[in-house]
Design a protein around this motif. Structure first.
Motif, PDB file in Angstrom:
ATOM      1  N   MET A  28       2.424 -19.185  -2.718  1.00 57.41           N
ATOM      2  CA  MET A  28       3.138 -17.965  -2.497  1.00 57.41           C
ATOM      3  C   MET A  28       2.898 -17.063  -3.707  1.00 57.41           C
ATOM      4  SD  MET A  28       7.213 -17.878  -1.485  1.00 57.41           S
ATOM      5  CE  MET A  28       7.120 -19.209  -0.319  1.00 57.41           C
ATOM      6  N   LYS A  29       2.520 -15.812  -3.428  1.00 56.41           N
ATOM      7  CA  LYS A  29       2.295 -14.854  -4.509  1.00 56.41           C
ATOM      8  C   LYS A  29       3.004 -13.547  -4.172  1.00 56.41           C
ATOM      9  CE  LYS A  29      -1.163 -12.424  -7.213  1.00 56.41           C
ATOM     10  NZ  LYS A  29      -2.589 -12.216  -7.428  1.00 56.41           N
ATOM     11  N   ILE A  30       3.742 -13.032  -5.154  1.00 58.63           N
ATOM     12  CA  ILE A  30       4.419 -11.757  -4.958  1.00 58.63           C
ATOM     13  C   ILE A  30       4.056 -10.794  -6.078  1.00 58.63           C
ATOM     14  CG2 ILE A  30       6.367 -12.832  -3.768  1.00 58.63           C
ATOM     15  CD1 ILE A  30       7.689 -11.591  -6.668  1.00 58.63           C
ATOM     16  N   HIS A  31       4.195  -9.515  -5.759  1.00 59.88           N
ATOM     17  CA  HIS A  31       4.072  -8.452  -6.753  1.00 59.88           C
ATOM     18  C   HIS A  31       5.483  -7.926  -6.974  1.00 59.88           C
ATOM     19  CE1 HIS A  31      -0.325  -8.178  -6.652  1.00 59.88           C
ATOM     20  NE2 HIS A  31      -0.176  -8.533  -5.396  1.00 59.88           N
ATOM     21  N   LEU A  32       5.935  -7.928  -8.208  1.00 57.26           N
ATOM     22  CA  LEU A  32       7.278  -7.492  -8.558  1.00 57.26           C
ATOM     23  C   LEU A  32       7.184  -6.170  -9.302  1.00 57.26           C
ATOM     24  CD1 LEU A  32      10.335  -7.984  -8.778  1.00 57.26           C
ATOM     25  CD2 LEU A  32       9.859  -9.357 -10.834  1.00 57.26           C
TER      26      LEU A  32
ATOM     27  N   ALA B  25       2.581   1.840  -9.956  1.00 50.17           N
ATOM     28  CA  ALA B  25       2.731   1.224  -8.639  1.00 50.17           C
ATOM     29  C   ALA B  25       1.508   1.455  -7.762  1.00 50.17           C
ATOM     30  CB  ALA B  25       3.976   1.763  -7.941  1.00 50.17           C
ATOM     31  N   GLU B  26       0.767   2.510  -8.046  1.00 48.71           N
ATOM     32  CA  GLU B  26      -0.443   2.786  -7.275  1.00 48.71           C
ATOM     33  C   GLU B  26      -1.444   1.643  -7.419  1.00 48.71           C
ATOM     34  OE1 GLU B  26       0.980   5.023  -9.429  1.00 48.71           O
ATOM     35  OE2 GLU B  26       1.940   6.152  -7.815  1.00 48.71           O
ATOM     36  N   ARG B  27      -1.474   1.044  -8.614  1.00 53.74           N
ATOM     37  CA  ARG B  27      -2.367  -0.097  -8.844  1.00 53.74           C
ATOM     38  C   ARG B  27      -1.987  -1.254  -7.930  1.00 53.74           C
ATOM     39  NH1 ARG B  27      -2.055  -4.469 -12.508  1.00 53.74           N
ATOM     40  NH2 ARG B  27      -0.119  -3.612 -13.301  1.00 53.74           N
ATOM     41  N   VAL B  28      -0.695  -1.474  -7.769  1.00 53.44           N
ATOM     42  CA  VAL B  28      -0.230  -2.526  -6.875  1.00 53.44           C
ATOM     43  C   VAL B  28      -0.582  -2.176  -5.438  1.00 53.44           C
ATOM     44  CG1 VAL B  28       1.801  -3.657  -5.927  1.00 53.44           C
ATOM     45  CG2 VAL B  28       1.606  -3.300  -8.363  1.00 53.44           C
ATOM     46  N   ALA B  29      -0.348  -0.937  -5.068  1.00 54.69           N
ATOM     47  CA  ALA B  29      -0.636  -0.513  -3.699  1.00 54.69           C
ATOM     48  C   ALA B  29      -2.108  -0.723  -3.372  1.00 54.69           C
ATOM     49  CB  ALA B  29      -0.254   0.952  -3.507  1.00 54.69           C
ATOM     50  N   ALA B  30      -2.971  -0.524  -4.338  1.00 56.62           N
ATOM     51  CA  ALA B  30      -4.399  -0.671  -4.103  1.00 56.62           C
ATOM     52  C   ALA B  30      -4.815  -2.132  -3.952  1.00 56.62           C
ATOM     53  CB  ALA B  30      -5.181  -0.038  -5.249  1.00 56.62           C
ATOM     54  N   ARG B  31      -4.073  -3.063  -4.596  1.00 54.14           N
ATOM     55  CA  ARG B  31      -4.473  -4.463  -4.583  1.00 54.14           C
ATOM     56  C   ARG B  31      -3.580  -5.384  -3.775  1.00 54.14           C
ATOM     57  NH1 ARG B  31      -4.355  -5.080 -10.546  1.00 54.14           N
ATOM     58  NH2 ARG B  31      -3.119  -6.858  -9.972  1.00 54.14           N
ATOM     59  N   ALA B  32      -2.327  -5.013  -3.600  1.00 53.77           N
ATOM     60  CA  ALA B  32      -1.348  -5.940  -3.034  1.00 53.77           C
ATOM     61  C   ALA B  32      -1.716  -6.421  -1.647  1.00 53.77           C
ATOM     62  CB  ALA B  32       0.039  -5.305  -3.017  1.00 53.77           C
ATOM     63  N   HIS B  33      -2.300  -5.567  -0.837  1.00 55.72           N
ATOM     64  CA  HIS B  33      -2.632  -5.992   0.515  1.00 55.72           C
ATOM     65  C   HIS B  33      -3.729  -7.042   0.520  1.00 55.72           C
ATOM     66  CE1 HIS B  33      -5.695  -2.923  -0.157  1.00 55.72           C
ATOM     67  NE2 HIS B  33      -6.388  -3.515   0.779  1.00 55.72           N
ATOM     68  N   CYS B  34      -4.438  -7.167  -0.587  1.00 57.06           N
ATOM     69  CA  CYS B  34      -5.543  -8.126  -0.648  1.00 57.06           C
ATOM     70  C   CYS B  34      -5.117  -9.486  -1.192  1.00 57.06           C
ATOM     71  CB  CYS B  34      -6.666  -7.579  -1.537  1.00 57.06           C
ATOM     72  SG  CYS B  34      -7.386  -6.071  -0.922  1.00 57.06           S
ATOM     73  N   ASP B  35      -4.161  -9.511  -2.092  1.00 60.21           N
ATOM     74  CA  ASP B  35      -3.917 -10.768  -2.786  1.00 60.21           C
ATOM     75  C   ASP B  35      -2.445 -11.139  -2.969  1.00 60.21           C
ATOM     76  OD1 ASP B  35      -3.178  -8.911  -4.681  1.00 60.21           O
ATOM     77  OD2 ASP B  35      -4.349  -9.785  -6.293  1.00 60.21           O
ATOM     78  N   GLY B  36      -1.572 -10.597  -2.155  1.00 59.32           N
ATOM     79  CA  GLY B  36      -0.164 -10.959  -2.290  1.00 59.32           C
ATOM     80  C   GLY B  36       0.461 -11.234  -0.942  1.00 59.32           C
ATOM     81  N   ASP B  37       1.537 -12.021  -0.971  1.00 62.11           N
ATOM     82  CA  ASP B  37       2.276 -12.324   0.257  1.00 62.11           C
ATOM     83  C   ASP B  37       3.441 -11.377   0.467  1.00 62.11           C
ATOM     84  OD1 ASP B  37       0.820 -14.746   1.015  1.00 62.11           O
ATOM     85  OD2 ASP B  37       1.686 -15.578  -0.824  1.00 62.11           O
ATOM     86  N   LEU B  38       3.923 -10.764  -0.633  1.00 63.52           N
ATOM     87  CA  LEU B  38       5.085  -9.896  -0.558  1.00 63.52           C
ATOM     88  C   LEU B  38       5.091  -8.987  -1.777  1.00 63.52           C
ATOM     89  CD1 LEU B  38       7.889  -9.428   0.950  1.00 63.52           C
ATOM     90  CD2 LEU B  38       8.857 -11.010  -0.729  1.00 63.52           C
ATOM     91  N   VAL B  39       5.500  -7.744  -1.578  1.00 67.18           N
ATOM     92  CA  VAL B  39       5.720  -6.816  -2.681  1.00 67.18           C
ATOM     93  C   VAL B  39       7.220  -6.568  -2.749  1.00 67.18           C
ATOM     94  CG1 VAL B  39       5.331  -4.480  -3.555  1.00 67.18           C
ATOM     95  CG2 VAL B  39       3.454  -5.736  -2.474  1.00 67.18           C
ATOM     96  N   VAL B  40       7.810  -6.774  -3.929  1.00 63.06           N
ATOM     97  CA  VAL B  40       9.237  -6.556  -4.133  1.00 63.06           C
ATOM     98  C   VAL B  40       9.391  -5.358  -5.064  1.00 63.06           C
ATOM     99  CG1 VAL B  40      11.406  -7.524  -4.964  1.00 63.06           C
ATOM    100  CG2 VAL B  40       9.718  -9.009  -3.844  1.00 63.06           C
ATOM    101  N   VAL B  41      10.101  -4.343  -4.588  1.00 64.51           N
ATOM    102  CA  VAL B  41      10.305  -3.125  -5.372  1.00 64.51           C
ATOM    103  C   VAL B  41      11.757  -3.048  -5.799  1.00 64.51           C
ATOM    104  CG1 VAL B  41      10.208  -0.603  -5.369  1.00 64.51           C
ATOM    105  CG2 VAL B  41       8.490  -1.908  -4.116  1.00 64.51           C
ATOM    106  N   GLY B  42      11.971  -2.943  -7.094  1.00 64.98           N
ATOM    107  CA  GLY B  42      13.303  -2.764  -7.643  1.00 64.98           C
ATOM    108  C   GLY B  42      13.441  -1.366  -8.187  1.00 64.98           C
ATOM    109  N   HIS B  43      13.852  -1.271  -9.440  1.00 63.13           N
ATOM    110  CA  HIS B  43      14.001   0.031 -10.083  1.00 63.13           C
ATOM    111  C   HIS B  43      12.638   0.493 -10.566  1.00 63.13           C
ATOM    112  CE1 HIS B  43      15.093   2.906 -13.282  1.00 63.13           C
ATOM    113  NE2 HIS B  43      15.948   3.265 -12.357  1.00 63.13           N
ATOM    114  N   HIS B  44      12.104   1.503  -9.912  1.00 61.71           N
ATOM    115  CA  HIS B  44      10.782   2.025 -10.237  1.00 61.71           C
ATOM    116  C   HIS B  44      10.631   3.346  -9.517  1.00 61.71           C
ATOM    117  CE1 HIS B  44       6.421   2.340 -10.546  1.00 61.71           C
ATOM    118  NE2 HIS B  44       6.489   1.414 -11.482  1.00 61.71           N
ATOM    119  N   THR B  45       9.752   4.185 -10.007  1.00 53.04           N
ATOM    120  CA  THR B  45       9.519   5.459  -9.319  1.00 53.04           C
ATOM    121  C   THR B  45       9.026   5.229  -7.898  1.00 53.04           C
ATOM    122  OG1 THR B  45       7.302   5.568 -10.266  1.00 53.04           O
ATOM    123  CG2 THR B  45       9.057   6.769 -11.416  1.00 53.04           C
ATOM    124  N   ALA B  46       8.361   4.119  -7.659  1.00 54.67           N
ATOM    125  CA  ALA B  46       7.872   3.811  -6.308  1.00 54.67           C
ATOM    126  C   ALA B  46       9.020   3.602  -5.330  1.00 54.67           C
ATOM    127  CB  ALA B  46       6.994   2.572  -6.338  1.00 54.67           C
ATOM    128  N   ALA B  47      10.188   3.241  -5.842  1.00 53.26           N
ATOM    129  CA  ALA B  47      11.327   2.989  -4.966  1.00 53.26           C
ATOM    130  C   ALA B  47      11.753   4.248  -4.227  1.00 53.26           C
ATOM    131  CB  ALA B  47      12.494   2.427  -5.765  1.00 53.26           C
TER     132      ALA B  47
END
Length: 132
Positions: A1-5, A34-56
């Motif tokens: 299991m891999k997540i992006h936090l 967060a754009e870096r995560v958006a560019a990679r997360a669909h390739c190598d993660g099972d879940l993206v968890v967004v907390g306090h961040h401008t992306a929220a």
């Protein structure tokens, strides 16, 4: 299991990462970009968890950018309007970010597990099985 936090609160990010790693989850922490995560997360993660961040504030755009990777939100205000807003924006689940880190970590693990099961069931739905 891999997540992006995605979380700017260093203490919360560290506590959640430790709790998740103790549960066997691979965590990629993101404080900025967060754009870096958006560019990679669909390739190598099972879940993206967004907390306090401008992306929220732009959950819909992030959810769209990382699709089909599911997105879960840690909400600073856990009330009906914020929950409905996050779900409408594309979050598969939401949780109160003020809860204890071990409780939040357990929610993340359960959320990720549920999403993996859902994805596996959907991939099997279009599969033809033959006994011959």
């Amino acid at each position: 299991m891999k997540i992006h936090l995605i979380e700017t609160d260093r203490d919360l990010r560290a506590a959640l990462s430790q709790q998740l790693m103790n549960r066997g989850v691979i965590v990629e922490e993101v404080a900025q970009d967060a754009e870096r995560v958006a560019a990679r997360a669909h390739c190598d993660g099972d879940l993206v968890v967004v907390g306090h961040h401008t992306a929220a504030s732009e959950l819909a755009a992030l959810a769209s950018a990382i699709w089909p990777t599911p997105l879960a939100a840690l909400l600073p205000v856990f009330d009906t309007s914020h929950i409905v807003g996050a779900v409408k924006a594309g979050a598969v689940d939401v949780f109160d970010r003020s809860a204890a880190s071990d409780v939040v970590a357990e929610w993340i693990v359960q959320c990720c597990s549920t999403q993996q099961t859902t994805a596996a069931n959907h991939s099997l739905a279009g599969t033809f099985f033959s006994n011959t």
